[in-house]
Design an enzyme around this catalytic site. Structure first.
Site, PDB file in Angstrom:
ATOM      1  CE  LYS A  46      -3.436  -0.905  -0.611  1.00  0.00           C
ATOM      2  NZ  LYS A  46      -3.726  -1.381  -1.928  1.00  0.00           N
ATOM      3  N   GLY A  48       2.283   2.449  -2.947  1.00  0.00           N
ATOM      4  CA  GLY A  48       2.389   2.876  -4.120  1.00  0.00           C
ATOM      5  C   GLY A  48       2.959   2.109  -5.331  1.00  0.00           C
ATOM      6  CG  HIS A 101       4.714  -6.144  -1.171  1.00  0.00           C
ATOM      7  ND1 HIS A 101       4.627  -4.794  -1.528  1.00  0.00           N
ATOM      8  CD2 HIS A 101       3.180  -6.600  -1.656  1.00  0.00           C
ATOM      9  CE1 HIS A 101       3.339  -4.523  -2.161  1.00  0.00           C
ATOM     10  NE2 HIS A 101       2.795  -5.480  -2.468  1.00  0.00           N
ATOM     11  CB  SER A 131      -3.726   2.748   1.917  1.00  0.00           C
ATOM     12  OG  SER A 131      -3.992   2.124   0.465  1.00  0.00           O
ATOM     13  CE  LYS A 252     -11.321   8.752   0.329  1.00  0.00           C
ATOM     14  NZ  LYS A 252     -12.342   9.482   0.388  1.00  0.00           N
TER      15      LYS A 252
HETATM   16  P1  A3P Z   1      -5.166   4.809  -1.347  1.00  0.00           P
HETATM   17  O1  A3P Z   1      -5.627   3.758  -0.794  1.00  0.00           O
HETATM   18  O2  A3P Z   1      -4.608   5.744  -0.209  1.00  0.00           O
HETATM   19  O3  A3P Z   1      -5.920   5.343  -2.426  1.00  0.00           O
HETATM   20  P2  A3P Z   1      -0.172  -0.287  -3.516  1.00  0.00           P
HETATM   21  O4  A3P Z   1       0.032  -0.194  -5.097  1.00  0.00           O
HETATM   22  O5  A3P Z   1       1.169  -0.416  -2.847  1.00  0.00           O
HETATM   23  O6  A3P Z   1      -1.010  -1.362  -3.342  1.00  0.00           O
HETATM   24  O7  A3P Z   1      -0.781   0.950  -3.219  1.00  0.00           O
HETATM   25  C1  A3P Z   1      -2.079   1.594  -3.334  1.00  0.00           C
HETATM   26  C2  A3P Z   1      -2.297   2.915  -3.100  1.00  0.00           C
HETATM   27  O8  A3P Z   1      -1.622   3.775  -4.134  1.00  0.00           O
HETATM   28  C3  A3P Z   1      -3.749   3.375  -3.071  1.00  0.00           C
HETATM   29  O9  A3P Z   1      -3.737   4.436  -2.047  1.00  0.00           O
HETATM   30  C4  A3P Z   1      -3.835   3.887  -4.462  1.00  0.00           C
HETATM   31  O10 A3P Z   1      -4.836   4.696  -4.660  1.00  0.00           O
HETATM   32  C5  A3P Z   1      -2.449   4.528  -4.971  1.00  0.00           C
HETATM   33  N1  A3P Z   1      -2.141   4.770  -6.008  1.00  0.00           N
HETATM   34  C6  A3P Z   1      -2.126   3.941  -7.155  1.00  0.00           C
HETATM   35  N2  A3P Z   1      -1.694   4.330  -8.450  1.00  0.00           N
HETATM   36  C7  A3P Z   1      -1.855   5.827  -7.929  1.00  0.00           C
HETATM   37  C8  A3P Z   1      -1.533   7.163  -8.873  1.00  0.00           C
HETATM   38  N3  A3P Z   1      -1.326   6.795 -10.134  1.00  0.00           N
HETATM   39  N4  A3P Z   1      -1.631   8.137  -8.273  1.00  0.00           N
HETATM   40  C9  A3P Z   1      -1.656   8.093  -6.994  1.00  0.00           C
HETATM   41  N5  A3P Z   1      -1.976   7.244  -6.037  1.00  0.00           N
HETATM   42  C10 A3P Z   1      -2.022   6.047  -6.657  1.00  0.00           C
END
Ligand code: A3P
Length: 288
Positions: A46, A48, A101, A131, A252
């Protein structure tokens, strides 16, 4: 704590699903050979991961979105610890883009003798916590996982959670920070200046893109574009695994959304543990 939904491998908790096995995790750590031209996208869940995978895919294609629009992200930048991607890894035409991860101690040992590049993305841990809390509701195999935000908070702070402690993950990977093949960036920097971040990532990768090509990376890796890209937004994950009505990857996409979920008391408790666990870490994070 291990339960029927989880197992522990070398002190780290993993979901007890078909995609993680002790055999495969051991193979990845001891035998999997990283190649000098591999690029590995490393994150704590979570933070990014998908965003960086999309950015790397687009950089690799000089900003051309054809690949990201037509091939699943999990095939373009496969998770090395996921046994289902073993064939993809073995048949991948180099240069390979990989995700993981895994904490440093479970990462392929071959890294230490290779020039493979690691990009480590860190995110404000309060946003990581929130998240994860919302995302995990969609995962059917984790349905009896602790489910109030307060319980989740305590799990996060104790480190008793999938992929282990955030604090240990970050501190472990940051020991690599002076290596030339290690690049460290934060989710918040991507948010504040995606163009400049892409430029820095390109420099690290030794990749030259024109301004127009960087514009295209930025446009196609934006939250708005990725949210609607079914190859990248996890909407193709089988209904057997994910209940898409209960949560989604692209939630979000902002920094600081923890503020509308954590109470003042929860945030203060978090801060106390954070100060204690991160004592001695000299890296300045945007949220400090
Ligand atoms: P939120 O749940 O706060 O919206 P991962 O890919 O490690 O699982 O992380 C997911 C998080 O990254 C989520 O956060 C998601 O919305 C955010 N995310 C994914 N793509 C994104 C983008 N292009 N710009 C900004 N945030 C992004």
């Amino acid at each position: 704590m291990a339960s029927r939904t989880h197992f522990i491998h070398k002190g780290i908790l993993f979901p007890a699903t078909d995609i993680y096995t002790v055999e495969h995790l051991t193979y990845i750590e001891d035998e999997f050979q990283l190649m000098d031209d591999d690029v590995v996208n490393v994150t704590y869940p979570k933070s990014g991961t998908h965003w960086m995978a999309e950015i790397l895919s687009l950089i690799h294609q000089d900003g051309d979105p054809t690949w990201v629009r037509n091939v699943l992200l999990s095939e373009r930048v496969p998770w090395i610890e996921n046994i289902e991607t073993k064939d993809i890894l073995l048949n991948y035409t180099p240069p390979r883009f990989l995700s993981t991860h895994l904490p440093l101690q479970l990462f392929p040992k071959s890294f230490h003798h290779s020039k493979a590049k690691v990009i480590y993305t860190v995110r404000n841990p309060k946003d990581v916590l929130v998240s994860f809390y919302y995302f995990i509701k969609a995962f059917k195999f984790l349905k009896d996982y602790a489910r109030t935000l307060q319980e989740d908070l305590e799990e996060f702070l104790s480190g008793n959670r999938v992929y282990g402690s955030w604090f240990d993950h970050v501190k472990g990977w940051l020991t690599m920070k002076d290596k030339p093949n290690f690049f460290f960036i934060t989710y918040e920097e991507l948010q504040q200046d995606l163009w400049g971040s892409v430029e820095r990532i390109c420099r690290f990768l030794g990749k030259e893109l024109t301004d127009q090509q960087i514009d295209s990376v930025v446009e196609n890796a934006s939250f708005e574009t990725m949210k609607d890209n079914k190859m990248s937004n996890m909407s193709q994950v089988s209904d057997k695994i994910m209940d898409h009505s209960k949560g989604k990857l692209m939630r979000k996409g902002k920094s600081g959304t923890w503020k509308s979920s954590l109470t003042v008391a929860q945030s203060e408790r978090f801060d106390r543990v954070y100060q204690e666990k991160m004592r001695g870490v000299t890296v300045a994070f945007p949220w400090d």
